[in-house]
Design a protein around this motif. Structure first.
Motif, PDB file in Angstrom:
ATOM      1  N   ILE A   7      22.560 -33.363 -11.792  1.00  0.00           N
ATOM      2  CA  ILE A   7      22.556 -33.899 -10.419  1.00  0.00           C
ATOM      3  C   ILE A   7      22.797 -32.764  -9.425  1.00  0.00           C
ATOM      4  CG2 ILE A   7      23.814 -35.389  -8.806  1.00  0.00           C
ATOM      5  CD1 ILE A   7      24.262 -37.307 -11.200  1.00  0.00           C
ATOM      6  N   ALA A   8      23.739 -31.882  -9.757  1.00  0.00           N
ATOM      7  CA  ALA A   8      24.024 -30.742  -8.877  1.00  0.00           C
ATOM      8  C   ALA A   8      22.807 -29.837  -8.759  1.00  0.00           C
ATOM      9  CB  ALA A   8      25.219 -29.954  -9.411  1.00  0.00           C
ATOM     10  N   LEU A   9      22.113 -29.615  -9.857  1.00  0.00           N
ATOM     11  CA  LEU A   9      20.927 -28.761  -9.819  1.00  0.00           C
ATOM     12  C   LEU A   9      19.826 -29.391  -8.977  1.00  0.00           C
ATOM     13  CD1 LEU A   9      19.688 -26.142 -10.800  1.00  0.00           C
ATOM     14  CD2 LEU A   9      18.902 -27.358 -12.840  1.00  0.00           C
ATOM     15  N   VAL A  10      19.643 -30.700  -9.071  1.00  0.00           N
ATOM     16  CA  VAL A  10      18.630 -31.395  -8.256  1.00  0.00           C
ATOM     17  C   VAL A  10      18.971 -31.260  -6.772  1.00  0.00           C
ATOM     18  CG1 VAL A  10      17.728 -33.685  -7.658  1.00  0.00           C
ATOM     19  CG2 VAL A  10      17.874 -32.997 -10.043  1.00  0.00           C
ATOM     20  N   LEU A  11      20.246 -31.428  -6.436  1.00  0.00           N
ATOM     21  CA  LEU A  11      20.653 -31.297  -5.032  1.00  0.00           C
ATOM     22  C   LEU A  11      20.488 -29.868  -4.529  1.00  0.00           C
ATOM     23  CD1 LEU A  11      23.756 -33.640  -4.929  1.00  0.00           C
ATOM     24  CD2 LEU A  11      21.581 -33.977  -3.766  1.00  0.00           C
ATOM     25  N   ALA A  16      17.295 -26.041  -1.336  1.00  0.00           N
ATOM     26  CA  ALA A  16      16.415 -24.866  -1.259  1.00  0.00           C
ATOM     27  C   ALA A  16      15.086 -25.216  -0.598  1.00  0.00           C
ATOM     28  CB  ALA A  16      16.184 -24.310  -2.664  1.00  0.00           C
ATOM     29  N   ILE A  17      14.550 -26.366  -0.940  1.00  0.00           N
ATOM     30  CA  ILE A  17      13.289 -26.802  -0.303  1.00  0.00           C
ATOM     31  C   ILE A  17      13.503 -27.006   1.190  1.00  0.00           C
ATOM     32  CG2 ILE A  17      11.635 -28.714  -0.175  1.00  0.00           C
ATOM     33  CD1 ILE A  17      11.969 -28.963  -3.243  1.00  0.00           C
ATOM     34  N   ASN A  18      14.624 -27.622   1.552  1.00  0.00           N
ATOM     35  CA  ASN A  18      14.908 -27.851   2.967  1.00  0.00           C
ATOM     36  C   ASN A  18      15.043 -26.529   3.723  1.00  0.00           C
ATOM     37  OD1 ASN A  18      15.449 -29.794   5.094  1.00  0.00           O
ATOM     38  ND2 ASN A  18      17.536 -29.002   5.080  1.00  0.00           N
ATOM     39  N   TRP A  19      15.753 -25.552   3.129  1.00  0.00           N
ATOM     40  CA  TRP A  19      15.884 -24.250   3.782  1.00  0.00           C
ATOM     41  C   TRP A  19      14.546 -23.526   3.858  1.00  0.00           C
ATOM     42  CZ3 TRP A  19      19.172 -22.578   7.058  1.00  0.00           C
ATOM     43  CH2 TRP A  19      20.475 -23.046   7.039  1.00  0.00           C
ATOM     44  N   VAL A  49      24.933 -31.033  -0.923  1.00  0.00           N
ATOM     45  CA  VAL A  49      24.132 -29.872  -1.332  1.00  0.00           C
ATOM     46  C   VAL A  49      25.026 -28.637  -1.428  1.00  0.00           C
ATOM     47  CG1 VAL A  49      22.296 -28.297  -0.575  1.00  0.00           C
ATOM     48  CG2 VAL A  49      21.934 -30.769  -0.498  1.00  0.00           C
ATOM     49  N   GLY A  50      25.931 -28.474  -0.474  1.00  0.00           N
ATOM     50  CA  GLY A  50      26.850 -27.340  -0.512  1.00  0.00           C
ATOM     51  C   GLY A  50      27.784 -27.384  -1.713  1.00  0.00           C
ATOM     52  N   LEU A  51      28.340 -28.551  -2.025  1.00  0.00           N
ATOM     53  CA  LEU A  51      29.202 -28.692  -3.195  1.00  0.00           C
ATOM     54  C   LEU A  51      28.423 -28.462  -4.488  1.00  0.00           C
ATOM     55  CD1 LEU A  51      31.363 -31.779  -2.161  1.00  0.00           C
ATOM     56  CD2 LEU A  51      32.100 -29.402  -2.367  1.00  0.00           C
TER      57      LEU A  51
END
Length: 108
Positions: A7-11, A16-19, A49-51
């Protein structure tokens, strides 16, 4: 723990896509989907996403091919000097049997 890591990797990938969209097109997808950068839901997504990025830091230091699963897997990147069929056979037992059969044939 494995599910949490996925889940963390997906977020992190979503972040990354958003940035990438922000850098290339000045378009914030999270803000567009959830009501602007100041909306509560957008801030929750940004925080998650940050966490997630913090949770993925150990991946940076993990050895390539290392798996924390309980299932046995082939070690990637580590040489194996065994034959392709696994452990080599001990030929001394076969040689001893051949000698014994030769001796019994000679006795007959």
């Amino acid at each position: 723990m494995r599910t949490l890591s996925r889940i963390a990797l997906v977020l992190v990938i979503i972040g990354a896509i958003n940035w990438g969209l922000i850098g290339l097109f000045q378009f914030d997808l999270v803000a567009a989907l959830f009501g602007g950068q100041d909306s509560a839901l957008s801030r929750v997504i940004y925080s998650l996403v940050g966490l997630s990025g913090l949770l993925c830091i150990p991946l940076l230091f993990a050895r390539i091919g290392e798996s924390k699963t309980d299932t046995p897997r082939q070690n990637i990147g580590q040489p194996s000097y065994a034959t392709e069929f696994g452990q080599e056979n001990d030929m001394t037992d076969i040689n001893n049997r051949a000698r014994q059969s030769d001796q019994t044939d000679d006795q007959l």
